[in-house]
Design an enzyme around this catalytic site. Structure first.
Site, short mmCIF file in Angstrom:
data_model
loop_
_atom_site.label_atom_id
_atom_site.label_comp_id
_atom_site.label_asym_id
_atom_site.label_seq_id
_atom_site.Cartn_x
_atom_site.Cartn_y
_atom_site.Cartn_z
N ASN A 151 0.83 -1.23 0.00
CA ASN A 151 0.00 0.00 0.00
C ASN A 151 0.86 1.27 0.00
O ASN A 151 0.50 2.27 -0.62
CB ASN A 151 -1.02 0.00 1.14
CG ASN A 151 -0.40 -0.14 2.50
OD1 ASN A 151 0.73 -0.63 2.64
ND2 ASN A 151 -1.12 0.27 3.53
N GLU A 249 3.31 -4.28 12.67
CA GLU A 249 2.45 -3.14 12.30
C GLU A 249 1.30 -3.72 11.50
O GLU A 249 1.43 -3.99 10.31
CB GLU A 249 3.23 -2.16 11.41
CG GLU A 249 4.30 -1.38 12.10
CD GLU A 249 3.76 -0.35 13.07
OE1 GLU A 249 2.52 -0.18 13.16
OE2 GLU A 249 4.58 0.26 13.75
N CYS A 283 -3.59 1.64 6.58
CA CYS A 283 -3.95 0.96 7.84
C CYS A 283 -4.57 1.94 8.84
O CYS A 283 -5.32 1.53 9.71
CB CYS A 283 -2.75 0.24 8.42
SG CYS A 283 -1.30 1.28 8.56
N GLU A 457 7.24 2.21 14.62
CA GLU A 457 8.10 2.68 13.54
C GLU A 457 7.97 4.19 13.59
O GLU A 457 6.86 4.70 13.72
CB GLU A 457 7.61 2.12 12.21
CG GLU A 457 7.72 0.61 12.18
CD GLU A 457 7.66 0.01 10.80
OE1 GLU A 457 6.69 0.29 10.09
OE2 GLU A 457 8.57 -0.75 10.46
#
Ligand code: NAD
Length: 476
Positions: A151, A249, A283, A457
């Site tokens: 993505n 993640e 996300c 992250e």
């Protein structure tokens, strides 16, 4: 369109020796644009040996020198933004302007980690005896196996790469087979910046075969995965059974809370643009809109208007505001979500259908009257669908917002500081942003709770996940 789709192993651009390959498709045309070879077991062994040697060299390079190479890579990414972004749009579908912003932000991420690596301080603990020095030294954890999704092919990869390199780790990254060209463009910048051989390696193949070989391998000390919850759970279990640290993640199902004192027009404009960014394949995409009954009609009316005005098309066309979905799987998934919701009584206020049969285009969609039993209320849609829900009581609404096992990002709009404080405390999510879009900057921690994963992250936290503390106590 591609010049070549090579893997990067031990400082060399190589043709992989696996016996399989796959077409890379343009999601706007449904036509193949390249052929990607798969890595073989032998290639993976070479990659692991390279990462092992690379780590032994790279950990001895000072953070100051590492920072210089990273900054040079960031400069090259900036200089090549247009070139990499064009490839990104053609293989992933997003609007060219979004692709340019993604590549530009990759350069910022590298720059930020170049500096943060120099600030990986340890500590000195006061000793109990004269002449003793108690030191906590931060060391790089070792070679990393990274798995990044399609993505955001550039930024999802660079978050893992820049942080591990800044920490002094080497990394093998498996980037998405559907969008291989833009990560190759990114890795070329590190190569051309003079990164020593073996420190960064890039491979493609069958994801499960690669992860199942790399994660248990003794060379690998750390795993970082970005993708879906089921795959994340599987890879985390694998990592745990081999005592490897992991960062996960995973997906989200973000609630947006619009209170009756909010700037309704501003909130609708901001969230309407954000919902359809990257065709909702984000996300942290806002999905469940809990809107106070007093402003519900106003907010929903404005949002539906934005959805209807969002021009869908090829991301290379200048007037396109939303590109195609990245692959045909997403079209099938979104059609099924909408059909299921409609069957259970939902109303389609905008969109709801696939556009044409060439390219993976889907209309920007808004649903109302969606019951809690609809699949879209429980599973991450990962597409251009917004669900509008009415609320009256804040506590009851917060309970609904927290009901799902996901906990990645949440959004709220209110002018009342007390309400803002209350929702910031109550929302079960790794990130909360109120009255603006304040997430996902290089310097801020990005990560989830519950099934959305763990570890970060971005930010100082994003460097720490690639380091371990060593305690040294020294007398004399
Ligand atoms: P998927 O679950 O098959 O794959 C998701 C990602 O994981 C892909 O990049 C894939 O290459 C990788 N992957 C799959 N199996 C793997 C394995 N065994 N080992 C290593 N990597 C593996 O789903 P999909 O159809 O590609 O994507 C759809 C779903 O994935 C979405 O519904 C969304 O929930 C999730 N997703 C999340 C993110 C994110 O940013 N968190 C990104 C992409 C996809």
């Amino acid at each position: 369109m591609y010049t070549s789709l090579e893997h990067y192993i031990n400082g060399n651009w190589v043709k992989p020796s696996g016996d399989k390959s796959q077409d890379v498709m343009n999601p706007a045309t449904s036509k193949p644009i390249g052929q990607l070879g798969h890595v073989s077991r032998g290639d993976l062994d070479n990659t692991l040996a390279a990462a092992d040697n690379g780590f032994k060299q790279w950990r001895k390079v000072s953070a100051f020198e590492r920072g210089k190479i990273l900054r040079k890579a960031a400069d090259l990414v900036r200089a090549r933004t247009d070139e990499i972004a064009k490839v990104l749009t053609q293989e992933q579908g997003k609007v060219l302007m979004e692709a340019k912003l993604e590549v530009a932000s990759a350069a910022d991420i590298i720059d930020w980690y170049a500096g943060e690596g120099q600030r990986a301080y340890g500590r000195v603990i006061p000793a109990r005896a004269d002449g003793v020095r108690n030191l906590v030294i931060m060391e790089p954890i070792g070679p990393v196996a990274g798995f990044s999704p399609w993505n955001f092919p550039v930024t999802q990869a660079v978050r893992k790469v820049a942080a591990s390199l800044a920490a002094g780790c080497s990394i093998i990254i498996k980037c998405p087979e559907e969008t291989p060209g833009s990560p190759i463009g990114l890795v070329r910048c590190f190569h051309d910046a003079g990164l020593p051989a073996g420190v960064l390696n890039l491979v493609y193949g069958v994801p499960a075969e690669i992860s199942e070989y790399l994660i248990p391998h003794p060379v690998i000390r750390k795993v970082s995965f970005t993708g879906s919850v089921p795959v994340g759970k599987h890879l985390n279990a694998l990592a745990a059974s081999h005592m490897k640290r992991a960062t996960m993640e995973l997906g989200g199902h973000s609630p947006v809370l619009v209170f009756d004192d909010a700037d309704v027009a501003g909130a609708a404009k901001m969230m309407g643009a954000f919902k359809y960014r990257n065709a909702g394949q984000v996300c942290i995409s806002p999905t469940r809109f809990f809107v106070h009954e007093k402003v519900y009609d106003d907010f929903v009316g404005r949002f539906v208007d934005i959805a209807k005005r969002t021009k869908v098309g090829d991301g290379l066309e200048p007037d396109t505001r939303m590109g195609p979905l990245a692959n045909p799987r997403r079209i099938n998934a979104i059609e099924a979500f909408v059909a299921d919701a409609e069957e259970k009584g939902a109303k389609v206020e905008a969109g709801g259908k696939r556009i044409g049969n060439q390219g993976n285009f889907f209309e920007p969609t808004v649903l109302t009257d969606v019951p809690d039993t609809a699949r879209i209320m429980n599973e991450e849609p990962f597409g251009p669908v917004a669900v509008m829900l009415r609320f009256k009581e804040t506590d009851e609404m917060l309970e609904r917002a927290n009901k799902l096992p996901y906990g990645l990002a949440s959004y709220a709009f209110t002018k009342d500081a007390k309400t803002a404080g209350k929702v910031a405390d109550a929302l079960e999510s790794g990130m909360v942003t109120i009255n603006h879009m304040g997430l996902a900057l290089p310097e801020t921690p990005f990560g989830g709770v519950k099934d959305s994963g763990f570890g970060h992250e971005g930010g100082t936290e994003g460097l720490q996940v690639y380091m371990q503390a060593k305690f040294v106590s020294h007398l004399g």
